[in-house]
Write an enzyme that holds these catalytic residues in place. Structure first.
Site, PDB file in Angstrom:
ATOM      1  N   GLU A 145       1.630  -0.534  -5.287  1.00 29.02           N
ATOM      2  CA  GLU A 145      -0.503   0.289  -5.745  1.00 29.02           C
ATOM      3  C   GLU A 145       0.484   2.024  -5.058  1.00 29.02           C
ATOM      4  O   GLU A 145       0.777   2.868  -3.956  1.00 29.02           O
ATOM      5  CB  GLU A 145      -1.216   0.021  -3.752  1.00 29.02           C
ATOM      6  N   ASP A 157       0.614  -1.046   0.255  1.00 29.08           N
ATOM      7  CA  ASP A 157      -0.078   0.316   0.229  1.00 29.08           C
ATOM      8  C   ASP A 157       0.923   1.392   0.005  1.00 29.08           C
ATOM      9  O   ASP A 157       1.877   1.496   1.085  1.00 29.08           O
ATOM     10  CB  ASP A 157      -1.008  -0.149   1.538  1.00 29.08           C
TER      11      ASP A 157
HETATM   12  C1  GLC Z   1      -3.984   3.672  -0.532  1.00 30.67           C
HETATM   13  C2  GLC Z   1      -5.105   2.770  -0.312  1.00 30.67           C
HETATM   14  C3  GLC Z   1      -5.868   4.252   0.801  1.00 30.67           C
HETATM   15  C4  GLC Z   1      -5.710   4.644   1.707  1.00 30.67           C
HETATM   16  C5  GLC Z   1      -4.606   4.731   1.169  1.00 30.67           C
HETATM   17  C6  GLC Z   1      -3.377   5.509   2.776  1.00 30.67           C
HETATM   18  O1  GLC Z   1      -4.328   4.185  -1.430  1.00 30.67           O
HETATM   19  O2  GLC Z   1      -5.676   2.297  -1.236  1.00 30.67           O
HETATM   20  O3  GLC Z   1      -8.164   3.566   0.421  1.00 30.67           O
HETATM   21  O4  GLC Z   1      -6.402   5.547   1.965  1.00 30.67           O
HETATM   22  O5  GLC Z   1      -3.732   4.573   0.635  1.00 30.67           O
HETATM   23  O6  GLC Z   1      -3.500   3.859   2.916  1.00 30.67           O
END
Ligand code: GLC
Length: 649
Positions: A325, A283
């Site tokens: 991500e 993440d």
């Molecule tokens: C990523 C997740 C999102 C979250 C962020 C902070 O972008 O997909 O939902 O708010 O990380 O953890």
């Protein structure tokens, strides 16, 4: 250390742990010794000058060996099978779904009961949104983790999770879980200790005695949630200090300049591998390194850390792929696959966020020119890596592509983005979309978009208006969008509910833990009675479910759709049609998508520009065989439709 000394050092470590380097652990020992020079060099790049370097490097290697020793036999076997397949995640036979365990099925056990639903649809890969402990009301959908190793009681127990994994394995399903690398919840044990004044744990985060440095950083750090959580720092009265909180004020950024943080989080990565994770979603990796005077995003050190993670995983659990991500600018996303000596050696998978946003752009404008202008960086993905290909996910849609792409298509970037935001928020005259703007930043004018696939495609409003034509358009748009994500290349990842055309759910407004975050409008609670309508003739649910099922089945049977970096964009003969070819030695598929509300015409000449002239084109979607006509005649795509044409001479 020179290479001989490093090898001897590595061998000694293995011996000390009773690793049988010549017998049963041979493959592991080989991987360990082969990758050790890379691990050491990457580690030194970040922590070489750190006083804790030696002790933390030993701890890291120890954690790798221990995690191998603890790896369940099933996953060791799975590692071998995956290795034999090569880059298993490039396959055209994997389709994913991302879901919240509680909103989808109540609990982990509930989800275990639903595995036949995925089989029915054709989904064999699940992304479970975070299931580890996270304080209710301050959880950011689970992305504020207070215990990385304990399943939250809301979802069940660790044992339930292990049982689910076993059931999934029996059905040959793959699993994706998140590691929330950038931050912890302020309820995490480390944060609690830091709050209580423990200097050792304060060093796990970015603490400041006053606003001097935070003020300087605020000059260059973009705000992530400007409305609900402005700025990037939060005052902690308990210890009279400021802590860095890039996301929500309850999500404390971890300090990766401290090697103890890296070692502890790496150990968690390997712990997840041993739960049976096939793809680990890292993440927000773009944020893990901070430096004064920068945006604190996409910094070279963040990439070094990701490469280090990849190297450690390759040794301990080589079957686990890494997804980064990184929802950032197109030129930055591509770097997460690795650059220079590490091309295709960083993240195996990345979100194709650029393409996703471009499809929404095309849908709102009926024009595919921006999409085409943006392909250059997208096509730079190295061989051996793949995209996570998606139309919607749990997050907002950011229009993060570059201005030059919009300009190249002949539009003014400011006016173009304003139009898109107004269109999806439903404010533009004639817009059928029912979305909302997310994280509007009055200082920069930026905003992202929330809303479910069906609502953004117009189904919610069309039903409200009882407008048959718009209902039909909305249903077509849903499948058009999913089809392009499905055939573009990469692992398609559906978002739960979209397979049944769920519209926005506004119940989040009644929940104080959610009402400040309109992303919840597109995170529905599944209603299994309503889901039964997928068997009711004439229902939207049935149509969308069946067509989604058919998309998956069509992709499954066409091996040319596996991601071998075989996408060639067609010459744009018609601005309303996105067209590309997927090919291998013996097949050529023309994939065409009409983003216009009326029929679009494509000269037959378009099919004659790439090698042999086909005489017949078989459409794998409609089943129709089209005789290729003269250059002054046209292949016609009905409104919001697509075709997957194979040359059949
Ligand atoms: C990523 C997740 C999102 C979250 C962020 C902070 O972008 O997909 O939902 O708010 O990380 O953890």
């Amino acid at each position: 250390m020179n290479s001989t000394a490093l090898n001897a050092f590595g061998n000694n470590l293995l011996k000390a742990k009773n690793i049988e380097s010549e017998k049963k652990d041979k493959a592991f020992a080989k991987r360990f010794l082969n990758h050790l020079p890379f691990i050491e060099s990457l580690f030194n790049e970040i922590y070489g000058g750190n006083a804790k370097r030696n002790q933390s490097f030993d701890a890291l290697l120890n954690s790798i060996i221990e995690s191998y020793l603890n790896r369940p036999v099933t996953f060791l076997k799975k590692d071998d099978e995956k290795e034999k397949k090569g880059n298993w995640f490039l396959s055209n036979n994997i389709t994913g779904m991302s879901l919240y365990v509680d909103r989808f099925a109540g609990s982990i056990n509930g989800l275990s009961q639903k595995l036949n639903y995925f089989e029915e649809l054709g989904v064999n890969f699940l992304h479970l949104m975070p299931v580890f402990e996270s304080p209710q009301g301050e959880s950011d959908g689970g992305y504020a983790v207070s215990n990385f190793r304990k399943v939250d009681a809301r979802f069940g127990t660790n044992e339930d999770l292990y049982a689910l994994v076993e059931n999934m394995n029996q059905q040959n399903m793959y699993l994706m879980l998140d590691i929330v690398l950038n931050h912890t919840s302020h309820h995490h044990e480390w944060a609690q200790k830091a709050k209580a004044g423990d200097a050792y744990y304060q060093d796990f985060f970015y603490f400041y005695d006053n606003r001097d440095i935070p003020n300087q950083l605020d000059q260059t750090m973009p705000e992530i949630f400007p409305e609900s959580s402005p700025g990037s720092f939060t005052y902690i009265p308990e210890c009279n200090k400021w802590v860095m909180t890039v996301f929500h004020s309850y999500q404390w950024d971890l300090n990766y300049s401290n090697p103890n943080v890296f070692v502890a989080m790496m150990d968690t990565v390997l712990h997840y591998a041993n739960i049976g994770v096939d793809v680990l979603r890292i993440d927000a990796p773009a944020f893990i390194w901070k430096q004064l005077g920068t945006t604190c995003q996409n910094l070279p050190q963040a990439h070094i850390l990701l490469r280090l993670i990849k190297q450690c995983v390759l040794v301990a659990s080589p079957g686990m792929a890494i997804l980064g991500e990184a929802i950032v600018a197109p030129n930055e996303i591509i770097k997460y696959f690795g650059t220079d000596n590490y091309i295709a050696n960083e993240c195996d998978v990345a979100y194709n966020a650029t393409q996703m946003a471009l499809q929404w752009d095309a849908l709102a404008t009926g024009d595919t020119r921006v999409m085409l202008a943006a392909q250059h960086p997208i096509l730079q993905k190295p061989y051996g890596c793949t995209w996570l290909s998606y139309t919607r996910c749990h997050d907002d849609i950011g229009l993060g592509y570059d201005d030059y792409m919009i300009e190249r298509a002949g539009f003014n970037p400011y006016h173009h983005r304003t139009y898109l935001k107004n269109y999806f928020a439903g404010w533009h005259e004639g817009s059928v979309a029912a979305g909302a703007l997310f994280s509007v930043n009055p200082k920069t004018g930026d905003a992202r978009i929330s809303g479910s696939l069906a609502s953004l495609c117009g189904l919610e409003k069309a039903v409200e208006w009882n407008n048959e034509k718009e209902i039909e358009n909305a249903l077509r748009k849903i499948i058009l969008m999913q089809a392009q994500s499905m055939f573009m290349g990469g692992i398609p990842m559906l978002f739960y509910g979209d397979e049944l055309a769920y519209i926005n759910d506004y119940s989040y407004l009644q929940d104080p833990g959610k009402s400040y975050d309109n992303r919840w409008m597109h995170r529905p609670i599944m209603n299994w009675e309503k889901n039964e309508k997928r068997n009711t003739a004439g229902s939207f649910e049935k149509r969308i479910f069946k067509e989604t099922q058919k998309l998956i089945a069509t992709r499954n049977k066409l091996q040319v759709l596996s991601d071998t970096k075989n996408v060639t964009w067609m010459t744009p003969h018609n601005i309303h049609i996105a067209g590309f070819i997927r090919s291998n030695e013996n097949k050529k598929l023309y994939c065409l998508f009409n983003y216009k509300h009326t029929a679009s015409f494509l000269t037959w000449y378009a099919f004659k520009e790439h090698g042999e002239r086909p005489s017949v084109l078989h459409d794998h979607w409609s089943g129709v065989d089209h005789k290729v006509g003269n250059d002054n005649e046209y292949f016609v795509l009905p409104p919001y439709s697509f075709a997957i044409l194979e040359a059949a001479n």
